[in-house]
Design a protein around this motif. Structure first.
Motif, PDB file in Angstrom:
ATOM      1  N   PRO A   1      48.659  59.143  77.549  1.00 25.41           N
ATOM      2  CA  PRO A   1      49.234  58.161  76.805  1.00 25.41           C
ATOM      3  C   PRO A   1      48.052  56.592  77.397  1.00 25.41           C
ATOM      4  O   PRO A   1      47.857  55.791  76.802  1.00 25.41           O
ATOM      5  CB  PRO A   1      50.651  57.984  76.310  1.00 25.41           C
ATOM      6  N   HIS A   2      48.825  56.341  78.668  1.00 24.15           N
ATOM      7  CA  HIS A   2      48.848  55.119  79.331  1.00 24.15           C
ATOM      8  C   HIS A   2      47.025  55.054  79.458  1.00 24.15           C
ATOM      9  O   HIS A   2      46.393  53.784  79.163  1.00 24.15           O
ATOM     10  CB  HIS A   2      49.110  54.962  81.049  1.00 24.15           C
ATOM     11  N   VAL A   3      46.059  55.887  79.322  1.00 23.89           N
ATOM     12  CA  VAL A   3      44.933  55.748  79.761  1.00 23.89           C
ATOM     13  C   VAL A   3      44.136  55.505  78.280  1.00 23.89           C
ATOM     14  O   VAL A   3      43.098  54.939  78.843  1.00 23.89           O
ATOM     15  CB  VAL A   3      44.385  56.923  80.295  1.00 23.89           C
ATOM     16  N   ALA A   4      44.777  56.312  77.267  1.00 24.34           N
ATOM     17  CA  ALA A   4      43.978  56.192  75.941  1.00 24.34           C
ATOM     18  C   ALA A   4      44.158  55.128  75.870  1.00 24.34           C
ATOM     19  O   ALA A   4      43.453  53.699  75.639  1.00 24.34           O
ATOM     20  CB  ALA A   4      44.795  56.847  75.193  1.00 24.34           C
ATOM     21  N   ASP A   5      45.468  53.960  75.617  1.00 30.20           N
ATOM     22  CA  ASP A   5      46.245  52.329  75.769  1.00 30.20           C
ATOM     23  C   ASP A   5      44.908  51.866  76.295  1.00 30.20           C
ATOM     24  O   ASP A   5      44.494  50.764  75.965  1.00 30.20           O
ATOM     25  CB  ASP A   5      47.640  52.360  75.897  1.00 30.20           C
ATOM     26  N   LEU A   6      44.290  51.890  77.247  1.00 27.91           N
ATOM     27  CA  LEU A   6      43.839  51.229  78.786  1.00 27.91           C
ATOM     28  C   LEU A   6      42.255  51.280  78.173  1.00 27.91           C
ATOM     29  O   LEU A   6      41.733  50.094  78.348  1.00 27.91           O
ATOM     30  CB  LEU A   6      43.344  51.437  80.418  1.00 27.91           C
TER      31      LEU A   6
ATOM     32  N   ARG B   1      38.289  39.856  77.191  1.00 21.32           N
ATOM     33  CA  ARG B   1      38.276  38.773  78.207  1.00 21.32           C
ATOM     34  C   ARG B   1      38.936  37.581  77.997  1.00 21.32           C
ATOM     35  O   ARG B   1      39.688  37.994  77.171  1.00 21.32           O
ATOM     36  CB  ARG B   1      36.775  38.142  77.996  1.00 21.32           C
ATOM     37  N   PRO B   2      39.652  36.421  78.989  1.00 23.84           N
ATOM     38  CA  PRO B   2      40.602  35.731  77.620  1.00 23.84           C
ATOM     39  C   PRO B   2      40.900  35.390  76.466  1.00 23.84           C
ATOM     40  O   PRO B   2      41.667  35.362  76.515  1.00 23.84           O
ATOM     41  CB  PRO B   2      40.590  34.918  79.261  1.00 23.84           C
ATOM     42  N   ALA B   3      38.700  34.458  76.008  1.00 27.72           N
ATOM     43  CA  ALA B   3      39.267  34.661  75.043  1.00 27.72           C
ATOM     44  C   ALA B   3      39.223  35.391  73.738  1.00 27.72           C
ATOM     45  O   ALA B   3      40.197  35.226  73.139  1.00 27.72           O
ATOM     46  CB  ALA B   3      37.747  34.133  74.537  1.00 27.72           C
TER      47      ALA B   3
ATOM     48  N   GLY C   1      41.774  31.761  82.091  1.00 26.02           N
ATOM     49  CA  GLY C   1      42.775  32.081  80.916  1.00 26.02           C
ATOM     50  C   GLY C   1      42.984  33.356  81.396  1.00 26.02           C
ATOM     51  O   GLY C   1      44.153  34.421  81.242  1.00 26.02           O
ATOM     52  N   LEU C   2      42.698  33.551  82.790  1.00 31.87           N
ATOM     53  CA  LEU C   2      43.122  35.372  83.707  1.00 31.87           C
ATOM     54  C   LEU C   2      44.343  34.700  83.769  1.00 31.87           C
ATOM     55  O   LEU C   2      45.256  36.314  84.258  1.00 31.87           O
ATOM     56  CB  LEU C   2      41.830  35.494  84.763  1.00 31.87           C
ATOM     57  N   THR C   3      45.026  33.947  84.927  1.00 32.88           N
ATOM     58  CA  THR C   3      46.134  33.919  85.478  1.00 32.88           C
ATOM     59  C   THR C   3      47.485  33.275  84.684  1.00 32.88           C
ATOM     60  O   THR C   3      48.541  33.943  84.744  1.00 32.88           O
ATOM     61  CB  THR C   3      46.169  33.414  86.744  1.00 32.88           C
ATOM     62  N   PHE C   4      47.112  32.747  84.058  1.00 35.70           N
ATOM     63  CA  PHE C   4      48.066  32.047  83.116  1.00 35.70           C
ATOM     64  C   PHE C   4      47.032  31.111  81.384  1.00 35.70           C
ATOM     65  O   PHE C   4      46.585  31.606  81.271  1.00 35.70           O
ATOM     66  CB  PHE C   4      48.339  31.019  83.103  1.00 35.70           C
ATOM     67  N   LEU C   5      48.236  32.225  80.325  1.00 28.73           N
ATOM     68  CA  LEU C   5      47.432  32.028  79.381  1.00 28.73           C
ATOM     69  C   LEU C   5      48.822  32.036  78.279  1.00 28.73           C
ATOM     70  O   LEU C   5      49.173  32.745  77.780  1.00 28.73           O
ATOM     71  CB  LEU C   5      46.068  33.433  78.087  1.00 28.73           C
ATOM     72  N   ARG C   6      49.327  30.785  77.712  1.00 34.42           N
ATOM     73  CA  ARG C   6      50.115  30.686  76.757  1.00 34.42           C
ATOM     74  C   ARG C   6      49.583  30.281  75.485  1.00 34.42           C
ATOM     75  O   ARG C   6      49.553  29.360  74.962  1.00 34.42           O
ATOM     76  CB  ARG C   6      50.787  29.766  77.032  1.00 34.42           C
TER      77      ARG C   6
ATOM     78  N   ALA D   1      38.187  47.413  86.780  1.00 33.76           N
ATOM     79  CA  ALA D   1      36.604  47.595  86.586  1.00 33.76           C
ATOM     80  C   ALA D   1      35.970  46.195  85.238  1.00 33.76           C
ATOM     81  O   ALA D   1      35.049  46.090  85.293  1.00 33.76           O
ATOM     82  CB  ALA D   1      37.007  49.560  86.389  1.00 33.76           C
ATOM     83  N   ARG D   2      37.106  46.703  84.430  1.00 30.16           N
ATOM     84  CA  ARG D   2      37.097  45.170  84.126  1.00 30.16           C
ATOM     85  C   ARG D   2      36.997  43.772  84.326  1.00 30.16           C
ATOM     86  O   ARG D   2      36.593  42.626  84.185  1.00 30.16           O
ATOM     87  CB  ARG D   2      37.861  45.011  82.551  1.00 30.16           C
TER      88      ARG D   2
END
Length: 649
Positions: free
Chosen positions: A9-14, A23-25, A51-56, A156-157
């Motif tokens: 399930p975790h792989v399927a979620d990824l 991407r952050p957008a 937005g990679l380290t922090f997005l609020r 990978a992403r």
């Protein structure tokens, strides 16, 4: 061969997260849409490092009940759909229940939320999709969701992410589109501690456009309003002179959802056909409102593409909405006299990119700088001042349309170089031989307008009468109306007049048989493109035969000078190769463009007063606003701008 087995399930979620979170957008888009669906009136987006380290994302919406907080992060958990029938009329921005689960699977998340019924809020922390315990917390009404370390568990992403500046710009673009899609929501964007956007949220589309696109672009927009039976279109479109070099300023929305629609793009650009400049694209903020059941939004994971039940109706609605706005606008680009720093007068602000900027020379104006030989100024004479020859020689047609006044004109003064105060020269020039009354169109000449009294035709639709004040540089017609002076490009205006006349239904060009065929040699590709449109050439008066490897033109339309025939065919062949060879309608327009341009009066040519009068009439009546290539045919200069230059104001 490997055995077939069900993925963890975790792989399927990824894997599933990769479809929704690119991407952050993508994260910002999903969270903003959730906030709008929750009825928020204010939304704040804050990012750091792209937005990679922090997005609020914070909102003042309905919030999430504490008992449903963990459920909200399960895949396919949503409050917006219940049955399969709900898919037939989706009225919310989100509906699949995948976004929160996908975001949580590839990041670390902190959530604070409170509903109006709860005295205390709730908090939840998730890492890689695994939730912690729900705890009580003090927080304002609404939801605040913090996403940290995006793609920390999917290297990978992560390695395909761009620089922080590029990712931050993509998030900003998403926030801008959200602000334009819902002007009733106040949107704030903060990047690395600096506020970059704040919209008022007053529900006015004009306010959102001004805040998002800026003053310069917004002032070049005109409002669009169109209502049909099943759909309506509203928003703003740019004027043809304010088009841009790319489609990045085109924003389309369907029932409040930002979409990418090739159909709506085609309808928009079709409305600008023969008005915008080649290589330029119109800008727009267009909202299409239609029945929810008439559009399918469940066709793309990112929900940015839709399908319409009636594509023809959508195309027609957008096309006619934009076209009616363009045809109803009678304004001209403003001419701004721009002062230099040395002159001691402050610079004028630039308003739009299509304004004419005329730099005022600093210090004494030298005659040589104006292209005239130096002359000695005569002493001022006492007594009544006499009008110079260049003013007194204005033709009778340059009159005030009022029976109380008609400018004097000496009967013995001819119209030509001498009338303009220039000495005759023997060197060749661009001026054509003088003619009695050369009509603009080949054919019977029309009777001249009366010399006295106002003209009802000219008065129609105008705020005040206008008068033809003359011509400068043998190129620009000067027209005065009230406290505004218009400069008209006679070639561009006449080109448009020719194009509209030729494009009119039932146009039957007059053709002339040539005593000696005009021979034209073209490259093989251009030659074949031209011969493939033989029927169209015949329709417009050309008779073209093959003469070995050349083309022999035995008949040509009267609008085209014999000497211009090879150039016309060469230009037309090149246009057919690059634009209209596969589309008969496009090929027809390309031929009309070329013929209209070649048949128009040229800049630098001397024109008879009747020619100037008819061109000015077409422009001032609003019939002609842009040339077929999209260039403006007239600009206006106000009395106030002139008075500033002469220090009178």
């Amino acid at each position: 061969m490997p055995n077939i087995q069900v993925l963890d399930p975790h792989v399927a979620d990824l894997i599933a997260a990769g479809e929704v979170v690119e991407r952050p957008a993508s994260v910002a888009k999903e969270l903003i849409e959730n906030a709008i669906d929750a009825g928020a009136s204010t939304v704040t987006v804050e990012i750091s490092h792209g937005g990679l380290t922090f997005l609020r994302v914070s909102d003042d919406g309905k919030g999430i009940p504490a008992g449903e907080l963990k459920t909200a992060f399960l895949r396919h958990a949503t409050s917006k759909l219940r049955t399969e029938r709900d898919l037939e009329a989706i009225g919310t921005l989100g509906f699949r229940g995948e976004a929160l689960a996908a975001i949580a699977a590839v990041s670390r998340i902190e959530v604070l939320t409170r509903t109006a019924q709860a005295e205390l809020g709730a908090s939840l922390t998730l890492e890689g999709g695994v939730p912690g315990a729900v705890e009580e917390a003090g927080c304002p009404l609404g939801t605040t969701l913090v996403v940290r370390d995006l793609f920390f568990n999917t290297p990978a992403r992560l390695k395909f992410m761009k620089k922080d500046a590029a990712e931050g710009a993509a998030v900003f673009a998403v926030v801008q589109r959200a602000a334009l899609s819902h002007p009733e929501v106040s949107v704030k964007f903060i990047r690395d501690g600096r506020q970059e956007l704040l919209t008022p949220g007053d529900g006015q589309m004009k306010s959102a456009v001004y805040a998002v696109l800026g003053r310069e672009l917004a002032l070049g927009f005109r409002e669009v309003k169109f209502t049909g039976e099943d759909m309506s279109v509203d928003g703003f479109v740019s004027m043809p002179a304010c088009c841009r070099a790319s489609r990045s300023w085109q924003f389309f929305f369907v029932n409040g959802r930002q979409v990418k629609s090739s159909l709506m793009t085609a309808a928009l650009e079709e409305a600008y056909k023969n008005q915008k400049m080649v290589g330029k694209f119109p800008g727009c903020v267009l909202h299409l409102h239609t029945r929810l059941s008439a559009v399918d939004v469940n066709v793309h994971p990112a929900k940015t593409e839709v399908k319409f039940g009636g594509e023809r109706a959508v195309f027609s609605a957008v096309y006619h909405a934009v076209l009616s706005t363009l045809e109803g606008d009678l304004s001209h680009p403003q001419a701004v006299l721009k002062n230099t720093e040395i002159s001691g007068v402050r610079r004028q602000d630039t308003v739009t990119e299509n304004q004419l900027r005329i730099a005022a020379p600093s210090g004494p104006v030298k005659q040589a700088a104006l292209g005239r030989p130096p002359v000695s100024a005569p002493p001022l004479a006492h007594g009544p001042a006499k009008a110079p020859a260049s003013v007194a020689a204005l033709p009778t047609v340059a009159r005030v349309h009022d029976s109380a006044y008609t400018p004097p004109r000496p009967a013995e003064q001819p119209v030509g170089a001498a009338a303009l105060g220039r000495p005759p020269v023997n060197t060749p020039s661009l001026e054509r031989p003088p003619v009695s009354v050369p009509p603009l169109e080949r054919g019977p000449a029309k009777a001249p307008a009366p010399t006295e009294g106002p003209s009802p035709q000219r008065e129609e639709g105008l705020e005040s009468p206008w008068r033809l004040a003359g011509e400068v540089l043998n190129t620009y017609i000067i027209v005065e109306q009230g406290e505004t002076v218009y400069f008209i490009d006679k070639h561009a205006a006449h080109e448009r007049m020719n194009f509209d006349r030729m494009k009119a239904e039932g146009y039957d060009p007059m053709a002339q048989t040539l005593l000696t065929p005009a021979v034209c040699r073209l490259p093989p590709a251009q030659r074949e493109a031209l011969l493939a449109q033989g029927a169209l050439l015949e329709e417009f008066g050309f008779e073209v035969d093959e003469l070995g490897s050349d083309l022999a033109v035995r008949q040509a339309p009267f609008d085209v000078d014999v000497g211009d025939i090879p150039a016309v065919l060469e230009e037309l062949a090149q246009r057919l190769l690059t634009a209209g060879s596969a589309d008969p309608a496009a090929a027809r327009d390309e031929l009309l463009h070329t013929m209209a341009c070649k048949a128009a009066i040229k800049g630098g040519w001397h024109s008879a007063p009747q020619e100037l009068e008819r061109v000015a009439q077409a422009v001032m009546s609003g019939q002609v606003k842009y040339c077929p290539h999209g260039r403006p045919v007239a600009i206006e200069l106000s009395k106030k701008e002139l008075e500033k230059q002469f220090k009178r104001a």
